[in-house]
Write a protein that holds these residues in place. Structure first.
Motif, PDB file in Angstrom:
ATOM      1  N   TRP A  98       0.829  -1.208   0.000  1.00  0.00           N
ATOM      2  CA  TRP A  98       0.000   0.000   0.000  1.00  0.00           C
ATOM      3  C   TRP A  98       0.866   1.261   0.000  1.00  0.00           C
ATOM      4  O   TRP A  98       0.485   2.279  -0.584  1.00  0.00           O
ATOM      5  CB  TRP A  98      -0.946   0.003   1.202  1.00  0.00           C
ATOM      6  CG  TRP A  98      -2.153  -0.855   1.001  1.00  0.00           C
ATOM      7  CD1 TRP A  98      -2.485  -1.994   1.666  1.00  0.00           C
ATOM      8  CD2 TRP A  98      -3.201  -0.638   0.047  1.00  0.00           C
ATOM      9  NE1 TRP A  98      -3.665  -2.514   1.189  1.00  0.00           N
ATOM     10  CE2 TRP A  98      -4.128  -1.698   0.197  1.00  0.00           C
ATOM     11  CE3 TRP A  98      -3.439   0.339  -0.914  1.00  0.00           C
ATOM     12  CZ2 TRP A  98      -5.273  -1.796  -0.584  1.00  0.00           C
ATOM     13  CZ3 TRP A  98      -4.586   0.238  -1.700  1.00  0.00           C
ATOM     14  CH2 TRP A  98      -5.482  -0.813  -1.530  1.00  0.00           C
ATOM     15  N   VAL A  99       2.029   1.204   0.657  1.00  0.00           N
ATOM     16  CA  VAL A  99       2.957   2.337   0.609  1.00  0.00           C
ATOM     17  C   VAL A  99       3.371   2.607  -0.838  1.00  0.00           C
ATOM     18  O   VAL A  99       3.418   3.762  -1.289  1.00  0.00           O
ATOM     19  CB  VAL A  99       4.199   2.056   1.486  1.00  0.00           C
ATOM     20  CG1 VAL A  99       5.274   3.115   1.244  1.00  0.00           C
ATOM     21  CG2 VAL A  99       3.816   2.020   2.959  1.00  0.00           C
ATOM     22  N   ILE A 100       3.666   1.541  -1.578  1.00  0.00           N
ATOM     23  CA  ILE A 100       4.075   1.695  -2.979  1.00  0.00           C
ATOM     24  C   ILE A 100       2.971   2.355  -3.795  1.00  0.00           C
ATOM     25  O   ILE A 100       3.218   3.287  -4.575  1.00  0.00           O
ATOM     26  CB  ILE A 100       4.447   0.319  -3.568  1.00  0.00           C
ATOM     27  CG1 ILE A 100       5.693  -0.233  -2.870  1.00  0.00           C
ATOM     28  CG2 ILE A 100       4.676   0.420  -5.078  1.00  0.00           C
ATOM     29  CD1 ILE A 100       6.039  -1.656  -3.269  1.00  0.00           C
ATOM     30  N   LEU A 101       1.724   1.905  -3.620  1.00  0.00           N
ATOM     31  CA  LEU A 101       0.617   2.501  -4.371  1.00  0.00           C
ATOM     32  C   LEU A 101       0.368   3.947  -3.946  1.00  0.00           C
ATOM     33  O   LEU A 101       0.151   4.826  -4.788  1.00  0.00           O
ATOM     34  CB  LEU A 101      -0.659   1.677  -4.167  1.00  0.00           C
ATOM     35  CG  LEU A 101      -0.762   0.324  -4.873  1.00  0.00           C
ATOM     36  CD1 LEU A 101      -2.144  -0.275  -4.652  1.00  0.00           C
ATOM     37  CD2 LEU A 101      -0.493   0.459  -6.367  1.00  0.00           C
ATOM     38  N   ALA A 102       0.395   4.198  -2.638  1.00  0.00           N
ATOM     39  CA  ALA A 102       0.065   5.531  -2.137  1.00  0.00           C
ATOM     40  C   ALA A 102       1.126   6.566  -2.489  1.00  0.00           C
ATOM     41  O   ALA A 102       0.818   7.761  -2.594  1.00  0.00           O
ATOM     42  CB  ALA A 102      -0.132   5.485  -0.623  1.00  0.00           C
TER      43      ALA A 102
END
Length: 432
Positions: A307-311
């Protein structure tokens, strides 16, 4: 020997595979409808002039009704038998499909979506009961794995195949067709299926579980372990469900400029990864000797990292999108396997039914709430033309990051609570 010492054998009637096949065919649509809105988001926004918040509310109706009815479905499966529950609930799903396809407004589409969720919510629990009556214990685990694989095949077909159907025949005609198929399956189940071999009552093949005791429910609900596990299932799996069922396809279309068919094809990597991740990661944990608790924590933190990568806008091309989505599905599959393994290993047998019934709605409630929350963030950031900007999706994914990160942190801090020193309710350890 006394008669009680001879467990009654389940006859290997060939009808058992008809039972499995028809219920599995209905279960295919459980997963199909769970993720279908993601592919037709542009059609729904254009048709109903709807914003992301309204679409999030509409899509979430499936999850709310599915989750809330699970205890009732379990009770009625024992009372009425699997045939009636699956058949009647499939008729409700049929009505939902037809109403969704013919809905003149988004409000009616939401009612249809809710009916679909209500209908498909009556498949998994009675299916498990039917299989336990038709198949011996030695075959049961493999059968459940096959059952889940059929369900995830439905999720795969709700990506590119549904996108092709919607583009070719229109989304309304597609859901009319799906409703008619569901109706046919419901009629077959109601008229041709038998609840148990030789039409024996369920009690002739297995012992009935004692009624759920209110003190047992209190013991579970007031335990720290229950809320740690509930939060992980709610937040980590709920955020994954939000991505898969609603925003994955439009996010790829907005961020990478993909067409709907290409984006939905990439989206198939989510269920494909889950199908592969569940058995592979489960077997890997057994071979290296890792506990399921450690695997659960590691996979929860991996989901948070994704989710860090997407956000943070880390998906910059088609290949990186493929890798991230596949890893999302792969780790989610292992997470599901390890989660129920932890529940089974850490829960006293007298609490198992109560605990399972209370935990099972968590990811559906999580997805329902997070779909609305992420839709509200998208609307707050605003559209660019007819679509939302990549920045809007990144902002919405921060909500999912928080939902996955907080329970992962709690589970890490209180990991010793997951496996208490004693599991006897009389010792009081369960509620600590």
């Amino acid at each position: 020997m006394c008669p009680e010492e001879h467990p009654r054998q389940i006859p290997l009637d060939p009808h058992r595979w008809f039972v499995f096949g028809t219920i599995a065919a209905v279960y295919f649509f459980v997963y199909f409808h769970r993720v279908a809105p993601s592919v037709i988001v542009p059609d729904l926004m254009r048709e109903f002039q709807a914003d992301a918040t309204a679409l999030g509310v509409m899509a979430s109706m499936y999850f709310y009704l599915y989750a809330l009815e699970q205890p009732l479905v379990g009770y009625l499966s024992d009372l009425l038998g699997p045939r009636r529950v699956v058949g009647i609930w499939s008729l409700a799903a049929t009505a939902g499909c037809l109403l969704f396809a013919l809905s003149p407004t988004l409000g009616w589409a939401s009612v249809g979506r809710g009916l679909i969720g209500l209908g498909v919510g009556g498949v998994f629990i009675p299916g498990m009961k039917a299989f336990s009556q038709w198949f011996p214990k030695a075959e049961f685990s493999g059968l459940v794995g096959l059952f889940l694989a059929v369900g995830n095949l439905g999720a795969l077909c709700a990506t590119s195949p549904l996108a092709w159907m919607a583009q070719t025949a229109g989304w309304r005609s597609s859901f009319l067709f799906l409703g008619l198929v569901t109706l046919a399956l419901a009629l077959v189940i109601l008229t041709q299926l038998k609840d148990s071999p030789g039409d024996l009552p369920a009690s002739g093949l297995e012992e009935k579980s004692p009624p759920m005791a209110l003190p047992n429910m209190r013991e579970v609900v007031f335990s720290a372990r229950f809320w740690i596990l509930f939060s992980v299932f709610f937040g980590v799996f709920g955020s994954y469900g939000t991505l898969q069922s609603l925003w994955a396809t439009p996010f790829l279309m907005s961020s990478l400029g993909m067409g709907r068919l290409q984006a939905s094809l990439v989206n198939t990597l989510l269920p494909l990864g889950l199908i592969l991740g569940a058995p592979i990661l489960g077997r890997w944990a057994d071979r290296i000797g890792a506990t399921r608790r450690e695997l659960l924590l590691g996979l929860a933190w991996t989901q948070a990292l994704l989710w860090v990568i997407l956000a943070l806008g880390g998906v910059s091309g088609a290949w990186s999108a493929c890798l991230v989505l596949f890893l999302f599905g792969f780790t989610a599959g292992g997470l599901a396997t390890s989660f129920w393994g932890v529940v089974r290993e850490s829960t006293p047998i007298q609490f198992m039914g109560v605990t399972t019934g209370l935990l099972n709605p968590a990811p559906f409630l999580g997805s329902g709430i997070l779909q609305v929350a992420t839709g509200a963030v998208l609307d707050r950031v605003g559209r660019t033309g007819e679509t939302y900007s990549p920045l809007a999706y990144e902002s919405a994914f921060l909500v999912c990051l928080g939902a996955a990160l907080v329970p992962s942190l709690l589970a890490l801090i209180f990991r010793k609570r997951i496996y208490p020193r004693a599991q006897s309710p009389s010792s009081g350890e369960y509620s600590r």
